[in-house]
Design a protein around this motif. Sequence first.
Motif, mmCIF file in Angstrom:
data_model
loop_
_atom_site.group_PDB
_atom_site.id
_atom_site.type_symbol
_atom_site.label_atom_id
_atom_site.label_comp_id
_atom_site.label_asym_id
_atom_site.label_seq_id
_atom_site.Cartn_x
_atom_site.Cartn_y
_atom_site.Cartn_z
ATOM 1 N N VAL A 40 17.060 19.383 49.171
ATOM 2 C CA VAL A 40 17.343 19.890 47.822
ATOM 3 C C VAL A 40 18.592 19.214 47.263
ATOM 4 N N LEU A 41 19.612 19.055 48.098
ATOM 5 C CA LEU A 41 20.838 18.372 47.681
ATOM 6 C C LEU A 41 20.531 16.949 47.197
ATOM 7 N N LEU A 42 19.703 16.239 47.952
ATOM 8 C CA LEU A 42 19.328 14.879 47.562
ATOM 9 C C LEU A 42 18.498 14.861 46.276
ATOM 10 N N LEU A 43 17.531 15.771 46.182
ATOM 11 C CA LEU A 43 16.694 15.824 44.973
ATOM 12 C C LEU A 43 17.516 16.143 43.736
ATOM 13 N N VAL A 44 18.417 17.087 43.855
ATOM 14 C CA VAL A 44 19.275 17.441 42.716
ATOM 15 C C VAL A 44 20.144 16.242 42.354
ATOM 16 N N GLY A 45 20.674 15.561 43.361
ATOM 17 C CA GLY A 45 21.501 14.385 43.103
ATOM 18 C C GLY A 45 20.743 13.271 42.400
ATOM 19 N N LEU A 46 19.484 13.103 42.752
ATOM 20 C CA LEU A 46 18.675 12.058 42.131
ATOM 21 C C LEU A 46 18.102 12.479 40.783
ATOM 22 N N ALA A 47 17.726 13.739 40.647
ATOM 23 C CA ALA A 47 17.048 14.209 39.441
ATOM 24 C C ALA A 47 17.999 14.582 38.313
ATOM 25 N N VAL A 48 19.165 15.072 38.660
ATOM 26 C CA VAL A 48 20.111 15.525 37.642
ATOM 27 C C VAL A 48 21.281 14.557 37.620
ATOM 28 N N ASP A 49 21.371 13.827 36.558
ATOM 29 C CA ASP A 49 22.417 12.805 36.454
ATOM 30 C C ASP A 49 23.815 13.419 36.345
ATOM 31 N N ALA A 50 23.904 14.687 35.941
ATOM 32 C CA ALA A 50 25.203 15.333 35.769
ATOM 33 C C ALA A 50 25.870 15.659 37.109
ATOM 34 N N VAL A 51 25.073 15.734 38.186
ATOM 35 C CA VAL A 51 25.608 16.038 39.511
ATOM 36 C C VAL A 51 25.724 14.730 40.283
ATOM 37 N N ASP A 52 26.937 14.410 40.680
ATOM 38 C CA ASP A 52 27.187 13.161 41.389
ATOM 39 C C ASP A 52 27.241 13.428 42.900
ATOM 40 N N VAL A 53 26.113 13.186 43.574
ATOM 41 C CA VAL A 53 26.044 13.400 45.018
ATOM 42 C C VAL A 53 26.339 12.066 45.710
ATOM 43 N N TRP A 55 27.064 9.640 49.124
ATOM 44 C CA TRP A 55 26.453 9.492 50.442
ATOM 45 C C TRP A 55 27.199 10.292 51.501
ATOM 46 N N TRP A 56 28.538 10.366 51.378
ATOM 47 C CA TRP A 56 29.321 11.076 52.384
ATOM 48 C C TRP A 56 29.102 12.585 52.326
ATOM 49 N N MET A 57 28.698 13.088 51.129
ATOM 50 C CA MET A 57 28.387 14.513 51.011
ATOM 51 C C MET A 57 27.136 14.852 51.820
ATOM 52 N N VAL A 58 26.156 13.970 51.749
ATOM 53 C CA VAL A 58 24.918 14.169 52.503
ATOM 54 C C VAL A 58 25.201 14.069 54.001
ATOM 55 N N VAL A 59 26.021 13.111 54.407
ATOM 56 C CA VAL A 59 26.384 12.958 55.822
ATOM 57 C C VAL A 59 27.148 14.191 56.296
ATOM 58 N N ALA A 60 28.085 14.675 55.490
ATOM 59 C CA ALA A 60 28.850 15.872 55.864
ATOM 60 C C ALA A 60 27.924 17.083 56.009
ATOM 61 N N ALA A 61 26.969 17.226 55.104
ATOM 62 C CA ALA A 61 26.013 18.328 55.194
ATOM 63 C C ALA A 61 25.154 18.197 56.454
ATOM 64 N N ALA A 62 24.737 16.969 56.768
ATOM 65 C CA ALA A 62 23.921 16.746 57.973
ATOM 66 C C ALA A 62 24.711 17.062 59.241
ATOM 67 N N VAL A 63 25.971 16.673 59.286
ATOM 68 C CA VAL A 63 26.816 16.983 60.447
ATOM 69 C C VAL A 63 26.990 18.495 60.577
ATOM 70 N N ALA A 64 27.223 19.171 59.460
ATOM 71 C CA ALA A 64 27.376 20.627 59.490
ATOM 72 C C ALA A 64 26.098 21.298 60.009
ATOM 73 N N VAL A 65 24.947 20.824 59.574
ATOM 74 C CA VAL A 65 23.671 21.374 60.043
ATOM 75 C C VAL A 65 23.519 21.141 61.542
ATOM 76 N N LEU A 66 23.829 19.933 62.009
ATOM 77 C CA LEU A 66 23.690 19.627 63.440
ATOM 78 C C LEU A 66 24.624 20.475 64.303
ATOM 79 N N VAL A 67 25.843 20.696 63.830
ATOM 80 C CA VAL A 67 26.776 21.564 64.562
ATOM 81 C C VAL A 67 26.231 22.988 64.589
ATOM 82 N N TRP A 68 25.758 23.459 63.459
ATOM 83 C CA TRP A 68 25.179 24.800 63.369
ATOM 84 C C TRP A 68 24.007 24.940 64.356
#
Length: 167
Positions: A40-53, A55-68
């Motif tokens: 969803v984070l990636l789709l919002v980043g790609l679909a909505v130009d107003a939200v600047d996602v 690459w490091w945000m996605v990596v940080a989210a992935a690391v947080a998920v893996l730790v969880w």
Amino acid sequence: MTDALMTSPLLREPRHRVSPRARLMWQVTALVEGAVTIGVLLLVGLAVDAVDVRWWMVVAAAVAVLVWVAVVPQWRYAVHRWEVTETAVHTQTGWWAREQRIAPLSRIQTVDRAEGAVARLFGLATVTVTTASAAGALEIDGLDRRQAVALVAELTARADAVEGDAT
């Protein structure tokens, strides 16, 4: 405190752990939820130009998920316990904050068994014991399916016997 209170079976941790397969079920569930969140984070980043996602945000989210996924299911398994005594159902849940709940057999209104899609893959089920408590029902999540079926039958019979003794 008196010695009788200190040695009461209901003032200690419940005896039984949930199935060891519950850890893997919780890991798979967390991984799927985390993957959907990142998607969803990636789709919002790609679909909505107003939200600047970035690459490091996605990596940080992935690391947080893996730790969880690595930590929380192990922690939950270490804490989640249950027991049925002569007079009550006793549960302990949580991973960060622990909650112990004790429901007298005489207060049981319903006993239910549920198996979600992921739980079925692992042969697991959840038993829910409903009482008139304002705190809500007691849940034992991650029981072996056969054990859950037997527990529902046992609690139903025992609650019925307690009710029959009261009349």
